[in-house]
Design an enzyme around this catalytic site. Structure first.
Site, PDB file in Angstrom:
ATOM      1  N   ASP A 191       0.804  -1.208   0.282  1.00  0.00           N
ATOM      2  CA  ASP A 191       0.344   0.071  -0.028  1.00  0.00           C
ATOM      3  C   ASP A 191       0.717   0.455   0.058  1.00  0.00           C
ATOM      4  OD1 ASP A 191      -1.329   2.269   0.710  1.00  0.00           O
ATOM      5  OD2 ASP A 191      -2.832   1.098   1.634  1.00  0.00           O
ATOM      6  N   HIS A 192       0.874   1.820  -1.462  1.00  0.00           N
ATOM      7  CA  HIS A 192       2.148   2.501  -1.455  1.00  0.00           C
ATOM      8  C   HIS A 192       2.261   4.003  -0.778  1.00  0.00           C
ATOM      9  CE1 HIS A 192      -0.402   4.915  -3.962  1.00  0.00           C
ATOM     10  NE2 HIS A 192       0.096   6.339  -3.794  1.00  0.00           N
ATOM     11  N   HIS A 254      -6.063   2.937   1.170  1.00  0.00           N
ATOM     12  CA  HIS A 254      -4.647   3.814   1.300  1.00  0.00           C
ATOM     13  C   HIS A 254      -5.258   5.176   2.568  1.00  0.00           C
ATOM     14  CE1 HIS A 254      -3.504   3.270  -2.498  1.00  0.00           C
ATOM     15  NE2 HIS A 254      -3.576   3.867  -3.340  1.00  0.00           N
TER      16      HIS A 254
HETATM   17  C1  BG6 Z   1      -3.501   4.212  -6.811  1.00  0.00           C
HETATM   18  C2  BG6 Z   1      -5.228   4.976  -7.768  1.00  0.00           C
HETATM   19  O1  BG6 Z   1      -3.612   3.714  -5.262  1.00  0.00           O
HETATM   20  O2  BG6 Z   1      -3.608   6.107  -6.303  1.00  0.00           O
HETATM   21  C3  BG6 Z   1      -5.491   5.454  -7.887  1.00  0.00           C
HETATM   22  O3  BG6 Z   1      -5.179   3.757  -8.196  1.00  0.00           O
HETATM   23  C4  BG6 Z   1      -4.776   6.881  -7.618  1.00  0.00           C
HETATM   24  O4  BG6 Z   1      -6.293   5.852  -8.492  1.00  0.00           O
HETATM   25  C5  BG6 Z   1      -2.905   6.707  -6.316  1.00  0.00           C
HETATM   26  O5  BG6 Z   1      -4.390   8.337  -8.425  1.00  0.00           O
HETATM   27  C6  BG6 Z   1      -3.028   8.191  -5.170  1.00  0.00           C
HETATM   28  O6  BG6 Z   1      -2.241   8.077  -5.946  1.00  0.00           O
HETATM   29  P1  BG6 Z   1      -0.620   9.328  -4.751  1.00  0.00           P
HETATM   30  O7  BG6 Z   1       0.476   8.344  -4.667  1.00  0.00           O
HETATM   31  O8  BG6 Z   1      -0.489  10.126  -6.316  1.00  0.00           O
HETATM   32  O9  BG6 Z   1      -1.683   9.874  -3.690  1.00  0.00           O
END
Ligand code: BG6
Length: 489
Positions: A191-192, A254
């Site tokens: 989960d980044h 997230h």
């Molecule tokens: C991803 C989603 O996991 O996270 C995307 O699939 C979203 O739809 C993105 O845009 C958002 O990540 P960040 O790091 O740009 O906030």
């Protein structure tokens, strides 16, 4: 804005800690020709590995279904790295990057792995990174198991990208398949958001600053609001997004992860087990959502910009939500009665991810103006991106006669102290190599998160429309209004 070049560089510090712990590895990327590998993983790996003493102890083998030679693959990666602003990668690609087609099967893959390890003197530590569509997770995991690749001469790890299942049942099934070949200590569910420096800092902020602890509960806090706004749309991913929707795409993973860190108890220690144990306790205390606790929206065309239904690949009767506002209640001692409102959407006014803590007002209101209470609450905005930092709002007397109050704020911005923040994928890859699972989601966490959102998935009614570039549908206000609250700007 800080222009002092001597400001501490978070990236350098973590790189030094990392260099000391890493062992030689072969990283096998499934989906090696895909978008994720080219745009995110390989640039992150290159940045992580280049200019490190151990760079020559990590080899990368990309795997995909098409036929191509090592040279052809290296060429395409060279281009992708250039697109990511990286020059001079040719030597690294030539020395450390390999390609294998999956067409001949997993036994052939196993031989190729053995041959690279032999010629490069690697001890058999392997990372299998599944940067592939979720429909092929099962077959890939089974393929690895059947070819005897799930264990090896060294440490074997498997990294899985989201989405991890698309409801509770499919996520449990995926865990079951994984556990046939791997054990939990080998599995890294990505989960980044957990790797974002500002998300990690939530813990430092809470447990390193006792000042706030006394009021970090139902006595001191009125509500918590988590906002995820994006100005971008579905970025050409209609096929994925239309089956997913914003609840699956960012809320189940997230944003629930962010919520758990805001709400968790202090872990006994900062180790992976203690932290993940505390996070999962929060999820367990959340009741499954009820339909009245959700409002859904879908963006509509405005100012010449396409609405969701006009996007290429989206069926023109789609009821997939691109916006959702949701209320979670945490049924435990600390948070009883404190609503956690979440709001997430695409094609909104701006890009902003933020946690807002709304503190309770004073027990007695002394300050009236023209017969109205001056009762703005203390608010703590924790800005996760962009312009990362904090703002704490408080009331001030304006100079002059009587008591007129104005809201002022104390602010802090990361950029004032730190030159840059490490990109999430570099942090995650570094942790996989070190073997630290803290920033990865455990099987029980992922299943609990699905349990909570399961009842509100796949609604069949038409979502409320909102024009591109706005704050979302007006009906979203119904969620804080459930408790007589409003969204805080
Ligand atoms: C991803 C989603 O996991 O996270 C995307 O699939 C979203 O739809 C993105 O845009 C958002 O990540 P960040 O790091 O740009 O906030």
């Amino acid at each position: 804005m800080n222009t002092d070049v001597s400001a501490p560089n978070a990236r350098q510090a973590s790189a030094e800690a990392f260099t000391a712990d890493v062992e030689p590895h072969l990283i096998v990327i499934f989906g090696g020709t895909g978008d994720l590998a080219h745009r995110k993983l390989l640039p992150a790996l290159y940045n992580l590995l280049s200019a490190r003493e151990f760079a020559d102890t990590i080899e990368v083998l990309a795997v995909a279904t098409s036929d191509r030679t090592d040279e052809e693959y290296r060429e395409s990666v060279g281009e992708a790295l250039k697109d990511a602003g990286i020059e001079g990668s040719e030597q690294w690609c030539a020395e450390f990057l390999h390609y294998q087609s999956l067409k001949p099967g997993y036994d052939q893959l196993a031989s190729r792995i053995a041959s690279i390890e032999k010629s490069s003197g690697l001890p058999g530590n392997r990372v299998f990174y599944l940067a592939i569509p979720p429909q092929v997770f099962d077959d890939t995991i089974k393929g690895l198991g059947e070819a005897g690749l799930a264990s090896g001469p060294g440490k074997v790890k498997v990294v899985i990208e989201k989405p991890f299942g698309d409801d509770l049942e499919s996520a449990s099934e995926l865990n079951r398949i994984l556990f046939e070949c791997f054990d939990e200590t080998q599995i890294y569910r990505i989960d980044h958001y957990l790797a974002k420096e500002t998300v990690q800092n939530l813990m430092a902020f809470r447990f390193g600053n006792p000042l706030f602890e006394a009021s970090w509960n139902r006595v001191g806090i009125e509500s918590v609001q988590i906002t995820f706004e994006e100005d971008i749309g579905i970025a050409g991913r209609a096929r994925y997004f239309d089956r997913s929707g914003i609840i699956r795409d960012v809320i189940q993973n997230h944003l629930l992860q962010v919520l758990t860190i805001v709400a968790m108890e202090s872990p006994v220690q900062l180790d992976q087990m203690s932290i993940r144990d505390e996070k999962v306790k929060v999820l367990r205390a959340i009741s499954p959502l009820r339909p009245e606790e959700v409002v859904r929206g879908q963006y509509t065309s405005a100012n010449g910009e396409l609405g969701y239904l006009e996007e290429e690949g989206v069926p023109n009767d789609s009821v997939t939500e691109t916006y959702a506002a949701v209320r979670f209640m945490i049924d435990n001692w600390r948070w009883q009665g404190v609503p956690f409102y979440l709001q997430a959407g695409k094609r909104l006014e701006e890009r902003l991810t933020r946690v807002t803590i709304v503190f309770r007002g004073p027990p007695v209101y002394l300050f009236d103006r023209d017969g109205h209470r001056q009762a703005e609450p203390n608010v703590l905005h924790i800005i996760l991106q962009p312009n990362e930092g904090f703002d704490l709002r408080f009331q001030m007397k304006t100079p002059g006669e009587g008591y007129d109050l104005a809201t002022e704020s104390l602010g802090y911005r990361y950029a004032d102290s730190f030159a840059d923040l490490p990109p999430a994928y570099e942090t995650l890859l570094a942790d996989v190599l070190i073997g630290d699972q803290t920033l990865f989601v455990r099987s029980d966490e992922v299943e609990e998160a699905w349990r909570i959102v399961d009842p509100i998935l796949d609604a069949s009614d038409k979502p409320h429309g909102y024009p591109v570039g706005t704050k979302g549908p007006i009906e979203g206000d119904r969620i804080p209004a459930l408790d007589g609250d409003r969204w805080i700007d």
